[in-house]
Design a protein around this motif. Structure first.
Motif, PDB file in Angstrom:
ATOM      1  N   THR A  31       0.845  -1.188   0.000  1.00 58.79           N
ATOM      2  CA  THR A  31       0.000   0.000   0.000  1.00 58.79           C
ATOM      3  C   THR A  31       0.880   1.237   0.000  1.00 58.79           C
ATOM      4  N   PHE A  32       0.572   2.171  -0.868  1.00 62.31           N
ATOM      5  CA  PHE A  32       1.400   3.353  -0.998  1.00 62.31           C
ATOM      6  C   PHE A  32       1.419   4.170   0.276  1.00 62.31           C
ATOM      7  N   SER A  33       2.553   4.854   0.489  1.00 66.64           N
ATOM      8  CA  SER A  33       2.744   5.613   1.717  1.00 66.64           C
ATOM      9  C   SER A  33       1.719   6.720   1.865  1.00 66.64           C
ATOM     10  N   SER A  34       1.127   7.140   0.756  1.00 70.18           N
ATOM     11  CA  SER A  34       0.139   8.211   0.819  1.00 70.18           C
ATOM     12  C   SER A  34      -1.248   7.707   1.192  1.00 70.18           C
ATOM     13  N   ALA A  35      -1.375   6.412   1.336  1.00 67.38           N
ATOM     14  CA  ALA A  35      -2.684   5.838   1.654  1.00 67.38           C
ATOM     15  C   ALA A  35      -2.910   5.818   3.158  1.00 67.38           C
ATOM     16  N   ALA A  36      -4.142   5.579   3.519  1.00 66.76           N
ATOM     17  CA  ALA A  36      -4.514   5.439   4.919  1.00 66.76           C
ATOM     18  C   ALA A  36      -5.375   4.194   5.080  1.00 66.76           C
ATOM     19  N   MET A  37      -5.203   3.532   6.210  1.00 64.95           N
ATOM     20  CA  MET A  37      -6.053   2.380   6.516  1.00 64.95           C
ATOM     21  C   MET A  37      -6.908   2.700   7.718  1.00 64.95           C
ATOM     22  N   GLY A  38      -8.160   2.400   7.603  1.00 65.25           N
ATOM     23  CA  GLY A  38      -9.074   2.696   8.688  1.00 65.25           C
ATOM     24  C   GLY A  38      -9.809   1.468   9.182  1.00 65.25           C
ATOM     25  N   TRP A  39     -10.294   1.532  10.402  1.00 65.93           N
ATOM     26  CA  TRP A  39     -11.170   0.517  10.961  1.00 65.93           C
ATOM     27  C   TRP A  39     -12.536   1.158  11.210  1.00 65.93           C
ATOM     28  N   PHE A  40     -13.556   0.445  10.820  1.00 66.95           N
ATOM     29  CA  PHE A  40     -14.926   0.853  11.056  1.00 66.95           C
ATOM     30  C   PHE A  40     -15.645  -0.294  11.758  1.00 66.95           C
ATOM     31  N   PHE A  42     -16.941   5.113  12.166  1.00 68.46           N
ATOM     32  CA  PHE A  42     -15.479   5.188  12.174  1.00 68.46           C
ATOM     33  C   PHE A  42     -14.944   4.811  13.547  1.00 68.46           C
ATOM     34  N   VAL A  43     -13.833   4.069  13.551  1.00 67.49           N
ATOM     35  CA  VAL A  43     -13.188   3.697  14.805  1.00 67.49           C
ATOM     36  C   VAL A  43     -11.792   4.320  14.897  1.00 67.49           C
ATOM     37  N   ALA A  44     -10.964   4.060  13.895  1.00 65.50           N
ATOM     38  CA  ALA A  44      -9.586   4.556  13.923  1.00 65.50           C
ATOM     39  C   ALA A  44      -9.005   4.490  12.522  1.00 65.50           C
ATOM     40  N   ALA A  45      -7.951   5.266  12.300  1.00 66.95           N
ATOM     41  CA  ALA A  45      -7.267   5.245  11.007  1.00 66.95           C
ATOM     42  C   ALA A  45      -5.810   5.597  11.204  1.00 66.95           C
ATOM     43  N   ILE A  46      -4.971   5.138  10.265  1.00 60.79           N
ATOM     44  CA  ILE A  46      -3.544   5.393  10.337  1.00 60.79           C
ATOM     45  C   ILE A  46      -3.012   5.655   8.945  1.00 60.79           C
ATOM     46  N   ARG A  47      -2.085   6.586   8.865  1.00 59.81           N
ATOM     47  CA  ARG A  47      -1.416   6.831   7.593  1.00 59.81           C
ATOM     48  C   ARG A  47      -0.438   5.698   7.346  1.00 59.81           C
ATOM     49  N   TRP A  48      -0.398   5.201   6.101  1.00 63.25           N
ATOM     50  CA  TRP A  48       0.448   4.045   5.839  1.00 63.25           C
ATOM     51  C   TRP A  48       1.927   4.403   5.876  1.00 63.25           C
ATOM     52  N   GLY A  49       2.269   5.605   5.493  1.00 65.59           N
ATOM     53  CA  GLY A  49       3.650   6.040   5.556  1.00 65.59           C
ATOM     54  C   GLY A  49       3.765   7.259   6.446  1.00 65.59           C
ATOM     55  N   GLY A  50       4.718   7.279   7.350  1.00 70.04           N
ATOM     56  CA  GLY A  50       4.885   8.407   8.230  1.00 70.04           C
ATOM     57  C   GLY A  50       3.922   8.396   9.398  1.00 70.04           C
ATOM     58  N   ALA A  51       3.840   9.497  10.072  1.00 66.88           N
ATOM     59  CA  ALA A  51       3.002   9.593  11.265  1.00 66.88           C
ATOM     60  C   ALA A  51       1.584   9.994  10.878  1.00 66.88           C
ATOM     61  N   GLY A  52       0.684   9.781  11.781  1.00 64.39           N
ATOM     62  CA  GLY A  52      -0.693  10.210  11.559  1.00 64.39           C
ATOM     63  C   GLY A  52      -1.679   9.147  11.936  1.00 64.39           C
ATOM     64  N   THR A  53      -2.398   9.356  13.034  1.00 67.58           N
ATOM     65  CA  THR A  53      -3.464   8.459  13.449  1.00 67.58           C
ATOM     66  C   THR A  53      -4.663   9.288  13.884  1.00 67.58           C
ATOM     67  N   ASP A  54      -5.810   8.670  13.862  1.00 64.53           N
ATOM     68  CA  ASP A  54      -7.026   9.336  14.289  1.00 64.53           C
ATOM     69  C   ASP A  54      -7.923   8.303  14.952  1.00 64.53           C
ATOM     70  N   SER A  79      -6.969   6.482  -0.423  1.00 64.54           N
ATOM     71  CA  SER A  79      -5.808   7.293  -0.798  1.00 64.54           C
ATOM     72  C   SER A  79      -5.937   8.633  -0.098  1.00 64.54           C
ATOM     73  N   GLY A  80      -4.876   9.024   0.589  1.00 66.51           N
ATOM     74  CA  GLY A  80      -4.887  10.337   1.208  1.00 66.51           C
ATOM     75  C   GLY A  80      -4.921  10.278   2.713  1.00 66.51           C
ATOM     76  N   ASP A 109       2.440  -2.609  10.231  1.00 67.35           N
ATOM     77  CA  ASP A 109       3.723  -3.246   9.950  1.00 67.35           C
ATOM     78  C   ASP A 109       3.872  -3.195   8.434  1.00 67.35           C
ATOM     79  N   ASN A 110       4.634  -2.230   7.958  1.00 70.51           N
ATOM     80  CA  ASN A 110       4.751  -2.029   6.516  1.00 70.51           C
ATOM     81  C   ASN A 110       5.345  -3.245   5.810  1.00 70.51           C
ATOM     82  N   ALA A 111       6.272  -3.914   6.464  1.00 66.04           N
ATOM     83  CA  ALA A 111       6.924  -5.069   5.842  1.00 66.04           C
ATOM     84  C   ALA A 111       5.923  -6.197   5.584  1.00 66.04           C
ATOM     85  N   LYS A 112       4.901  -6.271   6.423  1.00 67.46           N
ATOM     86  CA  LYS A 112       3.888  -7.322   6.282  1.00 67.46           C
ATOM     87  C   LYS A 112       2.626  -6.816   5.598  1.00 67.46           C
ATOM     88  N   ASN A 113       2.603  -5.545   5.196  1.00 66.21           N
ATOM     89  CA  ASN A 113       1.395  -4.958   4.611  1.00 66.21           C
ATOM     90  C   ASN A 113       0.185  -5.196   5.504  1.00 66.21           C
TER      91      ASN A 113
END
Length: 123
Positions: A27-36, A46-58, A99-100, A72-76
């Motif tokens: 997943t590209f670093s500019s993407a975000a993964m969320g839990w709902f 919405f429950v939580a989300a994290i930026r795939w690359g770098g810092a950023g959680t909500d 994305s974003g 864990d980026n290595a494990k996607n």
């Protein structure tokens, strides 16, 4: 991108569970993964989300201080550590990718979705 969520189950109030969401490809670093989550008779929330690359959680206010999202980026793979669980946390939990920014709480803004995993918290 295919997402596989796992880790749900039955737990007593006050207990913990860790959910995992594995992505089928990098997943590209500019993407975000969320839990709902979606409880019976209620809308998906919405429950939580994290930026795939770098810092950023909500986090949703209802889970702040109890849930922690990580990746864990290595494990996607992204994780949702859920502590101090309450009966009102009972729901089907879904992971999703967009994305974003991770600071987006609308489910309609997430493009890819996993199949959901059931979390049941008994009182």
């Amino acid at each position: 991108v295919q997402l596989q969520a796992s880790g749900g189950g039955l737990v007593q109030a006050g207990g913990s569970l860790r959910l995992s969401c594995a992505a089928s490809k990098r997943t590209f670093s500019s993407a975000a993964m969320g839990w709902f989550r979606q409880a019976p008779g209620k809308e998906r929330e919405f429950v939580a989300a994290i930026r795939w690359g770098g810092a950023g959680t909500d986090y949703a206010d209802s889970v702040k201080g109890r849930f922690v999202i990580s990746r864990d980026n290595a494990k996607n793979t992204a994780y949702l550590q859920m502590n101090s669980l309450k009966p009102e946390d009972t729901a089907v939990y879904y992971c999703a990718v967009r994305s974003g920014s991770p600071y987006v709480t609308s489910s309609g803004d997430y493009k890819y979705w996993g199949q959901g995993t059931q979390v049941t918290v008994s009182s």
